[in-house]
Design a protein around this motif. Sequence first.
Motif, PDB file in Angstrom:
ATOM      1  N   LEU A  16     -26.239  13.639 -27.949  1.00  0.00           N
ATOM      2  CA  LEU A  16     -25.785  14.646 -26.999  1.00  0.00           C
ATOM      3  C   LEU A  16     -24.312  14.468 -26.668  1.00  0.00           C
ATOM      4  O   LEU A  16     -23.542  15.434 -26.670  1.00  0.00           O
ATOM      5  N   ILE A  17     -23.905  13.240 -26.416  1.00  0.00           N
ATOM      6  CA  ILE A  17     -22.499  12.967 -26.094  1.00  0.00           C
ATOM      7  C   ILE A  17     -21.599  13.321 -27.266  1.00  0.00           C
ATOM      8  O   ILE A  17     -20.555  13.954 -27.090  1.00  0.00           O
ATOM      9  N   SER A  18     -21.995  12.940 -28.480  1.00  0.00           N
ATOM     10  CA  SER A  18     -21.158  13.259 -29.648  1.00  0.00           C
ATOM     11  C   SER A  18     -21.091  14.766 -29.889  1.00  0.00           C
ATOM     12  O   SER A  18     -20.029  15.294 -30.254  1.00  0.00           O
ATOM     13  N   LEU A  19     -22.171  15.484 -29.656  1.00  0.00           N
ATOM     14  CA  LEU A  19     -22.143  16.944 -29.814  1.00  0.00           C
ATOM     15  C   LEU A  19     -21.242  17.592 -28.758  1.00  0.00           C
ATOM     16  O   LEU A  19     -20.502  18.534 -29.065  1.00  0.00           O
ATOM     17  N   LEU A  20     -21.287  17.097 -27.541  1.00  0.00           N
ATOM     18  CA  LEU A  20     -20.422  17.635 -26.489  1.00  0.00           C
ATOM     19  C   LEU A  20     -18.951  17.355 -26.781  1.00  0.00           C
ATOM     20  O   LEU A  20     -18.101  18.233 -26.591  1.00  0.00           O
ATOM     21  N   ILE A  21     -18.644  16.153 -27.255  1.00  0.00           N
ATOM     22  CA  ILE A  21     -17.264  15.818 -27.609  1.00  0.00           C
ATOM     23  C   ILE A  21     -16.793  16.709 -28.761  1.00  0.00           C
ATOM     24  O   ILE A  21     -15.675  17.235 -28.731  1.00  0.00           O
ATOM     25  N   GLY A  22     -17.628  16.888 -29.769  1.00  0.00           N
ATOM     26  CA  GLY A  22     -17.273  17.757 -30.899  1.00  0.00           C
ATOM     27  C   GLY A  22     -17.050  19.188 -30.461  1.00  0.00           C
ATOM     28  O   GLY A  22     -16.100  19.849 -30.905  1.00  0.00           O
ATOM     29  N   TRP A  23     -17.904  19.693 -29.592  1.00  0.00           N
ATOM     30  CA  TRP A  23     -17.763  21.067 -29.105  1.00  0.00           C
ATOM     31  C   TRP A  23     -16.473  21.215 -28.297  1.00  0.00           C
ATOM     32  O   TRP A  23     -15.739  22.186 -28.451  1.00  0.00           O
ATOM     33  N   PHE A  24     -16.196  20.225 -27.427  1.00  0.00           N
ATOM     34  CA  PHE A  24     -14.987  20.267 -26.610  1.00  0.00           C
ATOM     35  C   PHE A  24     -13.739  20.221 -27.502  1.00  0.00           C
ATOM     36  O   PHE A  24     -12.799  20.989 -27.316  1.00  0.00           O
ATOM     37  N   TRP A  25     -13.743  19.326 -28.477  1.00  0.00           N
ATOM     38  CA  TRP A  25     -12.603  19.197 -29.388  1.00  0.00           C
ATOM     39  C   TRP A  25     -12.394  20.488 -30.172  1.00  0.00           C
ATOM     40  O   TRP A  25     -11.276  20.966 -30.313  1.00  0.00           O
ATOM     41  N   GLN A  26     -13.474  21.071 -30.671  1.00  0.00           N
ATOM     42  CA  GLN A  26     -13.387  22.314 -31.449  1.00  0.00           C
ATOM     43  C   GLN A  26     -12.861  23.461 -30.594  1.00  0.00           C
ATOM     44  O   GLN A  26     -12.025  24.251 -31.036  1.00  0.00           O
ATOM     45  N   SER A  27     -13.336  23.572 -29.364  1.00  0.00           N
ATOM     46  CA  SER A  27     -12.869  24.666 -28.502  1.00  0.00           C
ATOM     47  C   SER A  27     -11.405  24.467 -28.116  1.00  0.00           C
ATOM     48  O   SER A  27     -10.649  25.440 -28.051  1.00  0.00           O
ATOM     49  N   LYS A  28     -10.978  23.226 -27.880  1.00  0.00           N
ATOM     50  CA  LYS A  28      -9.571  22.954 -27.585  1.00  0.00           C
ATOM     51  C   LYS A  28      -8.698  23.311 -28.785  1.00  0.00           C
ATOM     52  O   LYS A  28      -7.624  23.888 -28.636  1.00  0.00           O
ATOM     53  N   ARG A  29      -9.160  22.968 -29.984  1.00  0.00           N
ATOM     54  CA  ARG A  29      -8.397  23.254 -31.199  1.00  0.00           C
ATOM     55  C   ARG A  29      -8.255  24.762 -31.392  1.00  0.00           C
ATOM     56  O   ARG A  29      -7.186  25.262 -31.722  1.00  0.00           O
ATOM     57  N   ARG A  30      -9.322  25.502 -31.146  1.00  0.00           N
ATOM     58  CA  ARG A  30      -9.261  26.965 -31.268  1.00  0.00           C
ATOM     59  C   ARG A  30      -8.290  27.560 -30.249  1.00  0.00           C
ATOM     60  O   ARG A  30      -7.572  28.502 -30.541  1.00  0.00           O
ATOM     61  N   GLN A  31      -8.301  26.993 -29.038  1.00  0.00           N
ATOM     62  CA  GLN A  31      -7.374  27.467 -28.002  1.00  0.00           C
ATOM     63  C   GLN A  31      -5.931  27.244 -28.424  1.00  0.00           C
ATOM     64  O   GLN A  31      -5.083  28.111 -28.253  1.00  0.00           O
ATOM     65  N   LEU A  32      -5.656  26.073 -28.966  1.00  0.00           N
ATOM     66  CA  LEU A  32      -4.292  25.759 -29.391  1.00  0.00           C
ATOM     67  C   LEU A  32      -3.842  26.646 -30.545  1.00  0.00           C
ATOM     68  O   LEU A  32      -2.708  27.109 -30.590  1.00  0.00           O
ATOM     69  N   VAL A  33      -4.734  26.901 -31.490  1.00  0.00           N
ATOM     70  CA  VAL A  33      -4.394  27.763 -32.619  1.00  0.00           C
ATOM     71  C   VAL A  33      -4.145  29.184 -32.129  1.00  0.00           C
ATOM     72  O   VAL A  33      -3.196  29.850 -32.553  1.00  0.00           O
ATOM     73  N   ALA A  34      -4.953  29.648 -31.202  1.00  0.00           N
ATOM     74  CA  ALA A  34      -4.794  31.006 -30.681  1.00  0.00           C
ATOM     75  C   ALA A  34      -3.492  31.162 -29.910  1.00  0.00           C
ATOM     76  O   ALA A  34      -2.850  32.218 -29.962  1.00  0.00           O
ATOM     77  N   SER A  35      -3.083  30.113 -29.215  1.00  0.00           N
ATOM     78  CA  SER A  35      -1.855  30.213 -28.432  1.00  0.00           C
ATOM     79  C   SER A  35      -0.617  29.862 -29.240  1.00  0.00           C
ATOM     80  O   SER A  35       0.502  30.016 -28.765  1.00  0.00           O
ATOM     81  N   GLY A  36      -0.790  29.374 -30.449  1.00  0.00           N
ATOM     82  CA  GLY A  36       0.338  29.046 -31.314  1.00  0.00           C
ATOM     83  C   GLY A  36       0.941  27.687 -31.032  1.00  0.00           C
ATOM     84  O   GLY A  36       2.005  27.359 -31.542  1.00  0.00           O
ATOM     85  N   GLU A  37       0.271  26.847 -30.260  1.00  0.00           N
ATOM     86  CA  GLU A  37       0.798  25.532 -29.911  1.00  0.00           C
ATOM     87  C   GLU A  37       0.194  24.424 -30.759  1.00  0.00           C
ATOM     88  O   GLU A  37       0.354  23.253 -30.470  1.00  0.00           O
ATOM     89  N   SER A  38      -0.485  24.776 -31.808  1.00  0.00           N
ATOM     90  CA  SER A  38      -1.210  23.772 -32.563  1.00  0.00           C
ATOM     91  C   SER A  38      -0.338  22.973 -33.511  1.00  0.00           C
ATOM     92  O   SER A  38      -0.771  21.973 -34.062  1.00  0.00           O
ATOM     93  N   GLY A  39       0.870  23.411 -33.723  1.00  0.00           N
ATOM     94  CA  GLY A  39       1.729  22.719 -34.671  1.00  0.00           C
ATOM     95  C   GLY A  39       1.515  23.197 -36.091  1.00  0.00           C
ATOM     96  O   GLY A  39       2.165  22.738 -37.013  1.00  0.00           O
ATOM     97  N   VAL A  40       0.589  24.108 -36.284  1.00  0.00           N
ATOM     98  CA  VAL A  40       0.338  24.671 -37.604  1.00  0.00           C
ATOM     99  C   VAL A  40       1.359  25.767 -37.826  1.00  0.00           C
ATOM    100  O   VAL A  40       1.476  26.697 -37.027  1.00  0.00           O
TER     101      VAL A  40
END
Length: 164
Positions: free
Chosen positions: A99-123
């Motif tokens: 459960l903890i690993s799934l929550l961490i993965g979900w949080f990391w994935q949602s943060k990454r999507r937010q950064l990509v959407a805002s253009g701050e991801s460094g990509v």
Amino acid sequence: MASYAAIEVYDFDSVQQEAQYRGLIEELRCPKCQNQNLAGSDAPIAQDLKQKTYDLIKDGRSDGEIRAYMQERYGDFITYKPPVRPSTWILWFFPPLLLISLLIGWFWQSKRRQLVASGESGVTVNSTAAALSAAEKAEIDRLLSRASSDEKNDHDITSLKDKK
């Protein structure tokens, strides 16, 4: 219609003994019925275990002693709460860790999507892509002109030559 039910009649010395008996037969699992406690089971083994529980209570044994006796005789399956030991660590620790690993993965994935959407991801997008060559431009123009002429016929923009 007549219905038949087994009525258990046990004489206890005190109300505490009866409460102890009721608590234990609710807590102990029937070995035959899988996910049914002794109180709800009519299997012969459950009847025997109820009688043994009654006898142990009448002998003055504590709940811990009765549980230990039943676990020694029938294994950890007899209880709904297996003890924490190396053989049962996976039962106790795997679900929370998963459960903890799934929550961490979900949080990391949602943060990454937010950064990509805002253009701050460094990509960065490579804006120096090579322009089309003259041959590629000619091929695109040929396909587009064929598409506009074939659109009137059957909407298939590829020729037999292109399909090969």
